[in-house]
Design an enzyme around this catalytic site. Sequence first.
Site, PDB file in Angstrom:
ATOM      1  N   TYR A   1      -9.462  -3.106 -40.271  1.00  0.00           N
ATOM      2  CA  TYR A   1      -8.370  -4.069 -40.443  1.00  0.00           C
ATOM      3  C   TYR A   1      -7.480  -3.656 -41.612  1.00  0.00           C
ATOM      4  O   TYR A   1      -6.262  -3.763 -41.550  1.00  0.00           O
ATOM      5  CB  TYR A   1      -8.924  -5.482 -40.683  1.00  0.00           C
TER       6      TYR A   1
ATOM      7  N   PHE B   1      23.876  -2.637 -31.717  1.00  0.00           N
ATOM      8  CA  PHE B   1      22.794  -2.493 -30.754  1.00  0.00           C
ATOM      9  C   PHE B   1      22.228  -3.900 -30.523  1.00  0.00           C
ATOM     10  O   PHE B   1      22.200  -4.725 -31.440  1.00  0.00           O
ATOM     11  CB  PHE B   1      21.697  -1.511 -31.205  1.00  0.00           C
ATOM     12  N   THR B   2      21.757  -4.145 -29.308  1.00  0.00           N
ATOM     13  CA  THR B   2      21.388  -5.501 -28.886  1.00  0.00           C
ATOM     14  C   THR B   2      20.428  -6.200 -29.864  1.00  0.00           C
ATOM     15  O   THR B   2      20.754  -7.246 -30.426  1.00  0.00           O
ATOM     16  CB  THR B   2      20.761  -5.440 -27.483  1.00  0.00           C
TER      17      THR B   2
ATOM     18  N   ASP C   1      19.489   3.097 -38.846  1.00  0.00           N
ATOM     19  CA  ASP C   1      18.678   2.926 -37.638  1.00  0.00           C
ATOM     20  C   ASP C   1      18.394   4.339 -37.134  1.00  0.00           C
ATOM     21  O   ASP C   1      19.237   4.977 -36.501  1.00  0.00           O
ATOM     22  CB  ASP C   1      19.451   2.108 -36.592  1.00  0.00           C
TER      23      ASP C   1
ATOM     24  N   LYS D   1      11.007   6.127 -29.381  1.00  0.00           N
ATOM     25  CA  LYS D   1      11.997   7.079 -28.859  1.00  0.00           C
ATOM     26  C   LYS D   1      11.700   8.468 -29.423  1.00  0.00           C
ATOM     27  O   LYS D   1      10.768   9.134 -28.987  1.00  0.00           O
ATOM     28  CB  LYS D   1      13.414   6.618 -29.212  1.00  0.00           C
TER      29      LYS D   1
ATOM     30  N   ARG E   1      24.479  -1.250 -19.296  1.00  0.00           N
ATOM     31  CA  ARG E   1      24.882  -1.307 -20.694  1.00  0.00           C
ATOM     32  C   ARG E   1      26.355  -1.671 -20.734  1.00  0.00           C
ATOM     33  O   ARG E   1      27.224  -0.862 -20.995  1.00  0.00           O
ATOM     34  CB  ARG E   1      24.656   0.031 -21.418  1.00  0.00           C
TER      35      ARG E   1
ATOM     36  N   PHE F   1      20.174  -9.622 -20.885  1.00  0.00           N
ATOM     37  CA  PHE F   1      20.076  -8.509 -19.917  1.00  0.00           C
ATOM     38  C   PHE F   1      18.644  -8.261 -19.451  1.00  0.00           C
ATOM     39  O   PHE F   1      18.416  -7.781 -18.347  1.00  0.00           O
ATOM     40  CB  PHE F   1      20.667  -7.220 -20.508  1.00  0.00           C
TER      41      PHE F   1
END
Length: 462
Positions: free
Chosen positions: A75, A127-128, A218, A261, A385, A452
């Site tokens: 943990y 970005f969303t 980001d 990614k 998009r 979306f």
Amino acid sequence: MPQKRDSWAEPYKIKMVEPLTMTTRGQREKALEEAGHNTFLLPSELVYIDLLTDSGTSAMSDRQWAGMMLGDEAYAGSRNFYRLEAAIRKYYGYKYIVPTHQGRGAENILSQIMIKKGQFVPGNMYFTTTRLHQELAGGRFVDIIVDEAHDPESLFPFKGNVDLDKLQGLIDQHGADKIAYVSIATTVNMAGGQPISMANLKALRELTGKHGIRIIHDMTRVAENAFMIQQNEAGYGTKAVAEIVKEICALTDGATMSAKKDALVNIGGFMAINDWDIFEEARNMVVVYEGLHTYGGMAGRDMEAMAIGIEESVQDDHIRARVGQVFYLGQRLLDMGVPIVKPVGTHGVFLDAKAFLPHLPQTAFPAQTLAAELYVDSGVRAMERGIVSAGRNKETGDHYYPKLELVRLTIPRRVYTQAHMDVVAESVARVYEHRDNITGLKMVYEPKYLRFFQAKFEKLPK
Ligand code: PLI
């Protein structure tokens, strides 16, 4: 120094395969109807080639899978956390890290700490999830990307650049203390996977430095951005991608990362920051939303796979093949005369739905329609998009009407072959041939947040 090669051929071979389901057109029509014409709502078993996203869909290497066996599932104080921390410091250079279950977990914590109610958060396109967390924290996103980014035909190689005059204008109008930070993405997803140049980032650092404004990065696709700098920016042709990645990070004060990614893992993320006080606050807050600060919602084995993935992601051979495959698909579509965002992006090829279906108004959701048509044609799953992803303006209640109305053919890393890319190109070409017969959609169910993902649609009559 990077080695020159003619081919982008993959620097790996296949050791394990996952069979794909082949469906009939009738099965796909039924599945799409049941999914409310939203590709997010399709069961993946009914998808042949899944280009919905490059997020969490990469194939891990044998080294990463071996690393999974070294998971320390304690943990607190898992050894894999320290391995991850060391990899982030080595390859990205940030001082302090807070692990999170994925990118938006980091966005939530960072936004809550760094944005005061009413402050502006300028960025190189929205970005969303990033914008939503900025708004939920009381911030107001302002788009300061260069105008070229909104033009799918512009061949400008660095469409991710910040328009410094737009930023200066915001500072002049409201004052630097009204700006929470500048939010910079490498590469810019919603612009079509477009990179920011190092020269622009340096100029941005100089401008923000004068006003004491931080830059938050980001860094979800930073290695891809670094590759484009290596390929197209003067003075970087002989530098390794790893070196360029570190230089980018050094120009910023902190970062949020979706490791799903670039970093080649199926789950995971982190927030990184160089300021001790912000780190302390984030390290405290992570226990509320994610988990203890030495796992942040990830299993030990996931952190190990990420540490290894980070190292693999900045290798020149890897990134050349990854982006090379995307460019291959893009070039095939260009050769067929299909309208796509130019230059081809690094993580996907973006169909220009406004040019593809010029007879549909944006309120008939051309990109949503096109993604649905492509699925019915071949079982290739893509993502809208455009206006659906853009959501609604909280103040007016109306849709945002983005200039770009796109369908993203997103290529997972190390997953599909060149033959798969050919199937995709041929399917897009078939849909393009009968484009005049395609009718639009109306939205019949709209969720409140990030619509979306779960919205449903019905076909408009002819
Ligand atoms: O999906 P997350 O929560 O791990 O990461 C959110 C996120 C942040 N920034 C950027 C540039 C992204 O692309 C991103 C997630 N992108 C998704 C899911 C995509 O399909 O592009």
